[in-house]
Design a protein around this motif. Structure first.
Motif, PDB file in Angstrom:
ATOM      1  N   HIS A  65      -5.278   5.333  -7.198  1.00  0.00           N
ATOM      2  CA  HIS A  65      -4.925   5.790  -7.872  1.00  0.00           C
ATOM      3  C   HIS A  65      -4.249   7.150  -8.223  1.00  0.00           C
ATOM      4  CE1 HIS A  65      -7.519   7.966 -10.199  1.00  0.00           C
ATOM      5  NE2 HIS A  65      -8.499   7.468  -9.924  1.00  0.00           N
ATOM      6  N   SER A  95      -0.895  -5.468  -3.691  1.00  0.00           N
ATOM      7  CA  SER A  95      -2.068  -4.857  -3.877  1.00  0.00           C
ATOM      8  C   SER A  95      -2.121  -3.368  -4.366  1.00  0.00           C
ATOM      9  CB  SER A  95      -2.819  -4.719  -2.438  1.00  0.00           C
ATOM     10  OG  SER A  95      -4.263  -3.307  -2.726  1.00  0.00           O
ATOM     11  N   LEU A  96      -0.932  -2.741  -4.378  1.00  0.00           N
ATOM     12  CA  LEU A  96      -0.287  -1.347  -5.133  1.00  0.00           C
ATOM     13  C   LEU A  96       0.774  -2.124  -6.039  1.00  0.00           C
ATOM     14  CD1 LEU A  96      -0.076   2.502  -3.820  1.00  0.00           C
ATOM     15  CD2 LEU A  96       1.993   1.148  -5.521  1.00  0.00           C
ATOM     16  N   TRP A 131       0.214   4.386 -10.813  1.00  0.00           N
ATOM     17  CA  TRP A 131      -0.018   3.587 -10.026  1.00  0.00           C
ATOM     18  C   TRP A 131      -2.302   3.006  -9.281  1.00  0.00           C
ATOM     19  CZ3 TRP A 131      -2.223   4.506  -5.227  1.00  0.00           C
ATOM     20  CH2 TRP A 131      -2.379   5.586  -4.712  1.00  0.00           C
ATOM     21  N   GLN A 132      -1.926   2.358  -9.533  1.00  0.00           N
ATOM     22  CA  GLN A 132      -4.050   2.096  -8.801  1.00  0.00           C
ATOM     23  C   GLN A 132      -3.020   0.799  -7.903  1.00  0.00           C
ATOM     24  OE1 GLN A 132      -6.411   0.565 -11.853  1.00  0.00           O
ATOM     25  NE2 GLN A 132      -4.909   1.542 -13.124  1.00  0.00           N
ATOM     26  N   ASP A 133      -4.301   0.872  -6.138  1.00  0.00           N
ATOM     27  CA  ASP A 133      -4.206   0.289  -5.286  1.00  0.00           C
ATOM     28  C   ASP A 133      -6.077  -0.141  -5.695  1.00  0.00           C
ATOM     29  OD1 ASP A 133      -4.436  -1.542  -3.031  1.00  0.00           O
ATOM     30  OD2 ASP A 133      -3.975  -0.125  -1.892  1.00  0.00           O
ATOM     31  N   ASP A 192       0.960  -1.173  -0.091  1.00  0.00           N
ATOM     32  CA  ASP A 192      -0.256  -0.234   0.071  1.00  0.00           C
ATOM     33  C   ASP A 192       1.087   0.682   0.037  1.00  0.00           C
ATOM     34  OD1 ASP A 192       0.987   0.390   2.409  1.00  0.00           O
ATOM     35  OD2 ASP A 192      -1.025  -1.067   3.584  1.00  0.00           O
TER      36      ASP A 192
END
Length: 343
Positions: free
Chosen positions: A72, A46-47, A64-66, A38
């Motif tokens: 994001h 996850s991220l 980036w995305q989580d 994260d």
């Protein structure tokens, strides 16, 4: 978005992996992504940050995305989350420091200007060093070989950055250039600063810029520890100068103080029995050697000066070769160390 912000974001994206290694160190690279738990840098998967891709649009590098929390963003968001910086100008300054990029020049005002604070912090220097590459096979190695140097140190103090920002004196625009990066460390081995030498495009000399070298961080009392210390130590000014001594006498413990002003202030390590000071042939070098010699004598450390034939020991190496330099040094090294160092 301002031009300065856009340029900073583009440079961060081009160095996305270096940003991730500095600010999301608990993650790791997998293919074209950096994977971590994260934004708080917890381990996990996850991220994910895209390390490659177009400069903008879908799939752009640096995005980036989580999915676990539905968030994001871009690399500035990561730096904000990891540093806690809330003011955007301070956030841009942090990003520039990570990239080794100078701060913008403030136009002259009518009122007197305050003295500028020393540029860069030890934390920013550490991030620049972490974002740099191993020296083998780079333009930095080409540069050192052009100076007659093949011994590049045994402490990993030297690295290479392909796009280290440089700004000419009096100019407002910064240009990324290849640079030799040297770690400046303290007695505990902690990185306190870095020294940058900008290189020509082919690596066979310094870049035709002004200045050709700059330091950032805390240098006073510290040094570039090129090889591990022993109960004897050789300290001088320039990196190339001290590596030239290692070229002539491999295994010689050598440190570079980077300037005559810093040479006189280097903190000497505990357990040191004998100190050799490799001087440059100029008045400033002579004065710095006298100051350091006096400090060594006060604590009972034997001290001796090593003098080059020409301006400095790299001049000697390039003009006469390492065998001649070795013979020249043999006449100056004390008898208690001569056999140990020269065999």
């Amino acid at each position: 978005m301002s031009l300065e912000t856009a340029e900073t974001l583009a440079e961060l994206a081009a160095n996305a992996e270096g940003v991730c290694r500095a600010y999301l160190s608990k993650g790791r690279r997998e293919g074209s992504y950096w994977i971590v738990g994260d934004l708080q840098n917890n381990p996990g998967r996850s991220l994910f940050v895209r390390l490659t891709g177009p400069a903008s649009g879908p799939g752009a590098a640096g995005k980036w995305q989580d999915p676990a929390v539905g968030t994001h963003g871009d690399l500035l968001d990561i730096i904000r989350a990891r540093t806690g910086i809330t003011r955007f100008p301070d956030l841009l300054a942090e990003a520039r420091a990570h990239l080794g990029r100078p701060q913008p020049v403030v136009p002259d005002k009518q009122e007197p200007r305050k003295a500028k604070a020393p540029g860069g912090t030890s934390a920013a220097a550490a991030r620049l060093f972490a974002a740099s590459n191993l020296i083998t096979g780079t333009l930095a190695e080409t540069y050192l070989r052009s100076r007659g140097i093949t011994q590049i140190g045994a402490n990993g103090a030297l690295r290479f950055h392909p796009k280290c920002w440089h700004r000419e004196e009096g100019q407002t625009r910064s240009i990324p250039r290849p640079a030799l990066i040297a770690a400046v460390t303290d007695g505990a081995g902690a990185l306190q600063g870095v020294h940058r030498t900008w290189l020509a495009a082919d690596g066979k000399g310094k870049a035709d810029v002004d200045p050709q070298r700059r330091a950032m961080g805390h240098l006073l009392g510290n040094a570039v520890r090129l090889t591990p210390q022993d109960d004897i130590l050789v300290i001088g000014e320039g990196i190339e100068t001290m590596l030239s001594l290692s070229e002539a006498i491999p295994g010689l413990p050598v440190w570079a103080a980077l300037s005559s002003g810093h040479l006189g202030a280097v903190l000497l390590p505990e357990g040191l029995k004998r100190l050799y000071i490799a001087i440059d042939r100029d008045p400033a070098g002579q004065r710095a050697a006298e100051k350091l010699s006096a400090r060594a004598s006060e604590v009972g450390i034997g001290c001796q000066v090593l003098e080059p034939r020409l301006g400095d020991f790299n001049d000697d190496l390039r003009a006469n070769g390492k065998d001649a330099l070795r013979q020249h040094l043999a006449g100056q090294i004390g008898p208690e160390d001569r056999h140990r160092l020269l065999g």
